[in-house]
Enzyme design. Structure first.
Site, PDB file in Angstrom:
ATOM      1  CG  HIS A 160      73.235  73.861  69.142  1.00  0.00           C
ATOM      2  ND1 HIS A 160      74.308  73.331  69.359  1.00  0.00           N
ATOM      3  CD2 HIS A 160      72.862  72.445  67.863  1.00  0.00           C
ATOM      4  CE1 HIS A 160      75.294  73.468  68.526  1.00  0.00           C
ATOM      5  NE2 HIS A 160      74.827  72.968  67.320  1.00  0.00           N
ATOM      6  CB  SER A 281      54.647  68.779  95.722  1.00  0.00           C
ATOM      7  OG  SER A 281      54.989  69.571  96.635  1.00  0.00           O
ATOM      8  CE  LYS A 287      56.599  70.686  91.703  1.00  0.00           C
ATOM      9  NZ  LYS A 287      57.642  71.071  90.553  1.00  0.00           N
ATOM     10  CD  GLU A 294      63.686  65.325  89.333  1.00  0.00           C
ATOM     11  OE1 GLU A 294      64.591  66.217  89.970  1.00  0.00           O
ATOM     12  OE2 GLU A 294      62.598  64.639  89.657  1.00  0.00           O
TER      13      GLU A 294
END
Ligand code: ARG
Length: 462
Positions: A160, A281, A287, A294
């Site tokens: 979980h 970024s 970043k 992804e």
């Protein structure tokens, strides 16, 4: 035949196709990817036609040489593809006719585009099965290196996404080696099943020419010719099996990619992704984004989409060939490209990433991750039934939570207040290293178990 009618079947036609008809009908924009298979199939077919006396050996030789010229034109980019010629089969044949004249017209004896396309596509998908297996094995090797380096590094195991029990980094890496092993076996199973040659099924009913289907099957690396000509031209289950295996593999990659996204966040800091597989970024200078992970996570969308798409095209089609089936290729091509790219990106990420042993260890020890060890200790050392031990442990967890500490931080007196059979010895099992070392059951997370699995896989993958 009028000038505008088709050179392949123009005999029956008075006029050529409407421009829209040509646009919807043509597949050359994408099926040119089958050129290599198409020419290989034609060469095998021509050799067989000569061996069986259906065409003259000299014609077969002329065809063979012409086909090699066509192939080199395609490979060097000088070949002029024509939409009017609809597909790769007719583009190749028309060029062959330009090059060698009359014998080109003999190549299509005892054959149809129906068995031709079934053959080409099957060979292409067969190659993709091999490619997928190679890509998977390369990724498995990268995972094995990670597993070997951190066979005894502790980290939290989750259910979980809540801390469950400590496990080892190596164990977690090896979980994916197992999944990918099944993925590879799905591709090899599918490959074995699809390895029957449709060539010689002709349009749908077979042919009256004395062809030798065993010969072409063997020449093209098939185990045998497909035994039913209707089935051979009508089914695309081989592509569906390939897509299904790809979807499952992409699902595994997606889950792993999601873990990398989570693990590389500042909040987790379980791994550092390499700069080579990250982006920055344009506005936030701090970043470093795990874009490759992804995108791997997302690729399943296209692959599953292709799977659903082809099932939808195929369902409800009466036997045998219908032009709907021309819609089988593009999505398989896209799915195959996506899968190969996802595998390669994942391999690169895994090779380059660095596990953060320190943060992994801290996380492994937090969240009462050794509560099960405590309960097991109560069963083993104090003779409690497991359900009672669970209850006692639960009370201790609540106590620790209230004090804002972890289980090993409780004093012996506090432990005893939950059950007086608890002794000093309990603290031995509350450490995460002891916890993972104790999980020695087959397939468990104990470093020795993990090393045994690494060894088994290394022998398998050489
Ligand atoms: N371009 C066609 C396809 O991809 C080849 C087969 C055409 N056969 C036919 N009977 N029209 O399916």
């Amino acid at each position: 035949m009028t000038d505008n009618a088709n050179s392949m079947w123009g005999g029956r036609f008075a006029a050529g196709p409407d421009a829209i008809m040509e646009a919807i009908n043509a597949s050359i924009g994408f099926d040119r990817r089958l050129a290599g298979q198409d020419i290989e199939g034609s060469r095998a077919h021509a050799a067989m036609l000569a061996a069986t006396g259906i065409i003259k050996p000299s014609d077969a030789e002329t065809i063979r040489e012409g086909l090699l010229t066509v192939l080199s034109e395609i490979e060097t980019g000088t070949f002029q593809f024509s939409t009017a010629l609809e597909d790769i089969h007719m583009n190749v044949e028309a060029r062959l006719k330009d090059l060698i004249g009359e014998p080109a017209g003999r190549l299509h004896t005892g054959r149809s585009r129906n068995d031709q396309v079934a053959l080409d596509f099957r060979m292409w998908v067969r190659d993709q099965c091999d490619g997928a297996i190679m890509g998977i094995e390369a990724l498995q090797k990268a995972l094995l290196s990670q597993a070997e380096a951190g066979a005894d590094w502790v980290m939290p195991g989750f259910t979980h996404l809540q801390t469950a029990q400590p496990v080892t980094w190596g164990h977690h890496m090896m979980a994916y080696v197992e999944m990918l092993g099944r993925d590879a076996s799905r591709f090899s199973d599918a490959r074995a099943r699809m390895n029957e040659s449709p060539l010689g099924a002709a349009a749908l009913a077979g042919t009256s020419f004395p062809i030798d289907r065993e010969m072409t099957a063997k020449a093209l690396g098939f185990d045998r010719p497909a035994a039913n000509s209707l089935d051979a031209v009508a089914d695309r289950d081989f592509a569906l099996e390939y897509l299904s295996a790809s979807t499952i593999c992409a699902m595994h990659l997606s889950r792993f990619a999601e873990e990398l996204v989570i693990w590389s966040s500042a909040q987790f800091s379980f791994v550092v992704m390499s700069d080579r597989f990250s982006t920055g970024s344009s506005i936030m200078p701090q970043k470093k984004n795990p874009d490759a992970a992804e995108l791997v996570r997302a690729k399943i969308g296209r692959i599953l989409g292709a799977t659903v798409g082809l099932f939808t095209v195929m369902k409800g089609l009466p036997l045998t060939y219908s032009k709907d089936m021309q819609e089988d290729k593009e999505q398989v091509f896209d799915a195959a490209d996506s899968l190969m790219l996802a595998l390669a990106a994942m391999e690169g990420m895994v090779r380059d990433m660095r596990a953060n042993e320190g943060p992994l260890r801290i996380a492994a020890a937090s969240g009462f991750s050794t509560a099960t060890d405590l309960a097991d200790w109560l069963v083993r050392e104090a003779g409690l039934p497991f359900r009672d031990a669970h209850h006692v442990t639960g009370r201790l967890v609540a106590m620790a939570e209230k004090q804002g500490c972890d289980l090993p931080d409780l004093t012996l007196d506090q432990m005893k207040s939950a059950h007086d059979a608890i002794t000093e010895g309990v603290f031995d099992v509350l450490g995460v290293d002891n916890s993972v070392r104790s999980r020695t059951s087959y397939g468990g997370t104990a470093p020795d178990q993990v090393r045994a699995q690494i060894k088994r896989w290394k022998e398998r993958l050489v």
